[in-house]
Each structure stands twice: as structure tokens, then as C-alpha cells.
Design a protein around this motif. Sequence first.
Motif, PDB file in Angstrom:
ATOM      1  N   PHE A  74       0.831  -1.215   0.000  1.00 39.88           N
ATOM      2  CA  PHE A  74       0.000   0.000   0.000  1.00 39.88           C
ATOM      3  C   PHE A  74       0.861   1.259   0.000  1.00 39.88           C
ATOM      4  CE2 PHE A  74      -3.677  -2.396   2.236  1.00 39.88           C
ATOM      5  CZ  PHE A  74      -4.104  -2.891   1.012  1.00 39.88           C
ATOM      6  N   THR A  75       1.910   1.254   0.802  1.00 34.83           N
ATOM      7  CA  THR A  75       2.792   2.419   0.878  1.00 34.83           C
ATOM      8  C   THR A  75       3.441   2.701  -0.467  1.00 34.83           C
ATOM      9  OG1 THR A  75       3.233   2.045   3.229  1.00 34.83           O
ATOM     10  CG2 THR A  75       4.850   3.350   2.009  1.00 34.83           C
ATOM     11  N   VAL A  76       4.000   1.669  -1.071  1.00 35.40           N
ATOM     12  CA  VAL A  76       4.684   1.842  -2.364  1.00 35.40           C
ATOM     13  C   VAL A  76       3.693   2.260  -3.446  1.00 35.40           C
ATOM     14  CG1 VAL A  76       5.948   0.613  -4.184  1.00 35.40           C
ATOM     15  CG2 VAL A  76       6.622   0.349  -1.794  1.00 35.40           C
ATOM     16  N   ALA A  77       2.488   1.703  -3.424  1.00 30.95           N
ATOM     17  CA  ALA A  77       1.482   2.083  -4.425  1.00 30.95           C
ATOM     18  C   ALA A  77       1.144   3.571  -4.307  1.00 30.95           C
ATOM     19  CB  ALA A  77       0.224   1.230  -4.264  1.00 30.95           C
ATOM     20  N   LEU A  78       0.968   4.056  -3.092  1.00 27.14           N
ATOM     21  CA  LEU A  78       0.650   5.474  -2.907  1.00 27.14           C
ATOM     22  C   LEU A  78       1.825   6.373  -3.275  1.00 27.14           C
ATOM     23  CD1 LEU A  78      -1.395   5.160   0.379  1.00 27.14           C
ATOM     24  CD2 LEU A  78      -2.236   6.143  -1.767  1.00 27.14           C
ATOM     25  N   LEU A  79       3.021   5.996  -2.879  1.00 26.93           N
ATOM     26  CA  LEU A  79       4.202   6.790  -3.227  1.00 26.93           C
ATOM     27  C   LEU A  79       4.434   6.813  -4.738  1.00 26.93           C
ATOM     28  CD1 LEU A  79       6.653   5.721  -0.375  1.00 26.93           C
ATOM     29  CD2 LEU A  79       5.409   7.883  -0.586  1.00 26.93           C
ATOM     30  N   ALA A  80       4.283   5.671  -5.381  1.00 31.44           N
ATOM     31  CA  ALA A  80       4.449   5.610  -6.841  1.00 31.44           C
ATOM     32  C   ALA A  80       3.365   6.425  -7.537  1.00 31.44           C
ATOM     33  CB  ALA A  80       4.416   4.165  -7.317  1.00 31.44           C
ATOM     34  N   GLY A  81       2.133   6.349  -7.030  1.00 31.05           N
ATOM     35  CA  GLY A  81       1.055   7.156  -7.598  1.00 31.05           C
ATOM     36  C   GLY A  81       1.340   8.643  -7.469  1.00 31.05           C
ATOM     37  N   GLY A  82       1.889   9.053  -6.328  1.00 30.70           N
ATOM     38  CA  GLY A  82       2.253  10.459  -6.132  1.00 30.70           C
ATOM     39  C   GLY A  82       3.349  10.901  -7.087  1.00 30.70           C
ATOM     40  N   LEU A 122      -7.456   1.182  -4.364  1.00 33.16           N
ATOM     41  CA  LEU A 122      -6.548   1.102  -3.228  1.00 33.16           C
ATOM     42  C   LEU A 122      -7.283   1.385  -1.923  1.00 33.16           C
ATOM     43  CD1 LEU A 122      -3.603   0.561  -2.540  1.00 33.16           C
ATOM     44  CD2 LEU A 122      -3.194   3.014  -2.713  1.00 33.16           C
ATOM     45  N   ALA A 123      -8.193   2.341  -1.927  1.00 33.51           N
ATOM     46  CA  ALA A 123      -8.981   2.648  -0.730  1.00 33.51           C
ATOM     47  C   ALA A 123      -9.848   1.455  -0.333  1.00 33.51           C
ATOM     48  CB  ALA A 123      -9.844   3.886  -0.974  1.00 33.51           C
ATOM     49  N   VAL A 124     -10.472   0.824  -1.314  1.00 33.56           N
ATOM     50  CA  VAL A 124     -11.285  -0.362  -1.025  1.00 33.56           C
ATOM     51  C   VAL A 124     -10.402  -1.485  -0.470  1.00 33.56           C
ATOM     52  CG1 VAL A 124     -12.657  -2.207  -2.093  1.00 33.56           C
ATOM     53  CG2 VAL A 124     -13.127   0.191  -2.640  1.00 33.56           C
ATOM     54  N   ALA A 125      -9.231  -1.675  -1.065  1.00 29.75           N
ATOM     55  CA  ALA A 125      -8.323  -2.722  -0.591  1.00 29.75           C
ATOM     56  C   ALA A 125      -7.885  -2.459   0.844  1.00 29.75           C
ATOM     57  CB  ALA A 125      -7.108  -2.823  -1.517  1.00 29.75           C
ATOM     58  N   ILE A 126      -7.556  -1.218   1.162  1.00 29.36           N
ATOM     59  CA  ILE A 126      -7.150  -0.877   2.531  1.00 29.36           C
ATOM     60  C   ILE A 126      -8.318  -1.117   3.489  1.00 29.36           C
ATOM     61  CG2 ILE A 126      -6.492   1.024   4.057  1.00 29.36           C
ATOM     62  CD1 ILE A 126      -4.808   2.121   1.711  1.00 29.36           C
ATOM     63  N   ALA A 127      -9.519  -0.706   3.092  1.00 33.03           N
ATOM     64  CA  ALA A 127     -10.691  -0.916   3.945  1.00 33.03           C
ATOM     65  C   ALA A 127     -10.935  -2.400   4.194  1.00 33.03           C
ATOM     66  CB  ALA A 127     -11.920  -0.268   3.302  1.00 33.03           C
ATOM     67  N   VAL A 128     -10.815  -3.214   3.160  1.00 33.41           N
ATOM     68  CA  VAL A 128     -11.018  -4.667   3.311  1.00 33.41           C
ATOM     69  C   VAL A 128      -9.978  -5.248   4.261  1.00 33.41           C
ATOM     70  CG1 VAL A 128     -10.851  -6.869   2.083  1.00 33.41           C
ATOM     71  CG2 VAL A 128     -12.214  -5.000   1.128  1.00 33.41           C
ATOM     72  N   VAL A 129      -8.723  -4.862   4.062  1.00 27.09           N
ATOM     73  CA  VAL A 129      -7.648  -5.383   4.913  1.00 27.09           C
ATOM     74  C   VAL A 129      -7.883  -4.988   6.373  1.00 27.09           C
ATOM     75  CG1 VAL A 129      -5.190  -5.106   5.449  1.00 27.09           C
ATOM     76  CG2 VAL A 129      -5.916  -5.574   3.108  1.00 27.09           C
ATOM     77  N   VAL A 130      -8.257  -3.745   6.607  1.00 28.61           N
ATOM     78  CA  VAL A 130      -8.501  -3.281   7.975  1.00 28.61           C
ATOM     79  C   VAL A 130      -9.727  -3.980   8.569  1.00 28.61           C
ATOM     80  CG1 VAL A 130      -9.136  -1.270   9.358  1.00 28.61           C
ATOM     81  CG2 VAL A 130      -7.317  -1.079   7.654  1.00 28.61           C
TER      82      VAL A 130
END
Length: 136
Positions: A74-82, A122-130
Amino acid sequence: MIFPDRMRALAADLRLWFAPARIRNEGSTPDYRFSLANERTFLAWLRTAFALIGGGFAVDQFLPSLHQTVRTVFTVALLAGGALCAVRSVSHWVRCERAMRRGEDLPASRFPSLLGAGVGLLAVAIAVVVLLGWTR
């Protein structure tokens, strides 16, 4: 052949990234309001890039109970997206400025749709994981 032509166009665009005064060699000066609106759009894209980068750091720092691999993805996906958003903002600014100076239609882009879909997934994936409690 199309590929060499695309490479030459990309090289010309990249030169404009670092020497934006060269854009004045193209066409005629558009209404300043349009150039300033293009600049505001560029800055909005940079704010989005900073938000994505901040989100990447937030996931890494504030979700320590997530499994290390999941958190890293998740961290790398957000950083790469930025990073991608920041680079794309410069490209979009140059392409729009050139089109306005030439009196052409503004360039179409799939990037906003891809970015929106990517962030949404990514938001849905984070929500599912949490919600599933996938922690260490």
C-alpha cells in the motif's frame, strides 16, 4: 515509422519541462487567463501528488499492525502514484500550453480516470484489509 516520431515528440516535450520559455516559439500568445488557469491546474495536480505521497507515509507510519508485506504494498502504491502524478502534471501543463498557443483542442487524457480508479481500488483494498483484521 511511428515509434521514432513519438520519441522525438517526447524529447521535445522534455526540453520544454526544463526550458519553458521555449514554448513562446510556438504559435501565438493565448489569453493570459487561460495560461494562468493551466498553471492552477498544474498546481492542483501537484497538490494531489503531495496528498498521495503523504498517504503513503501515513499508511507506513499509522498502520503498524498491518502485515509488513501488505503495508509495504500500500505504501509503495501510494508513493508511486504520487510520483507519477507529479511527473504527469508537468507533461499535461506543457501539452495544454502548446495546444493553446497553436489554437488546437486541448489534449485528451486518460490519466484522471486511471488515477481515480487506482485510488478508489486502493482505498477499497485498505478498507477490506482493515475490516478483515489482517494484522501481524
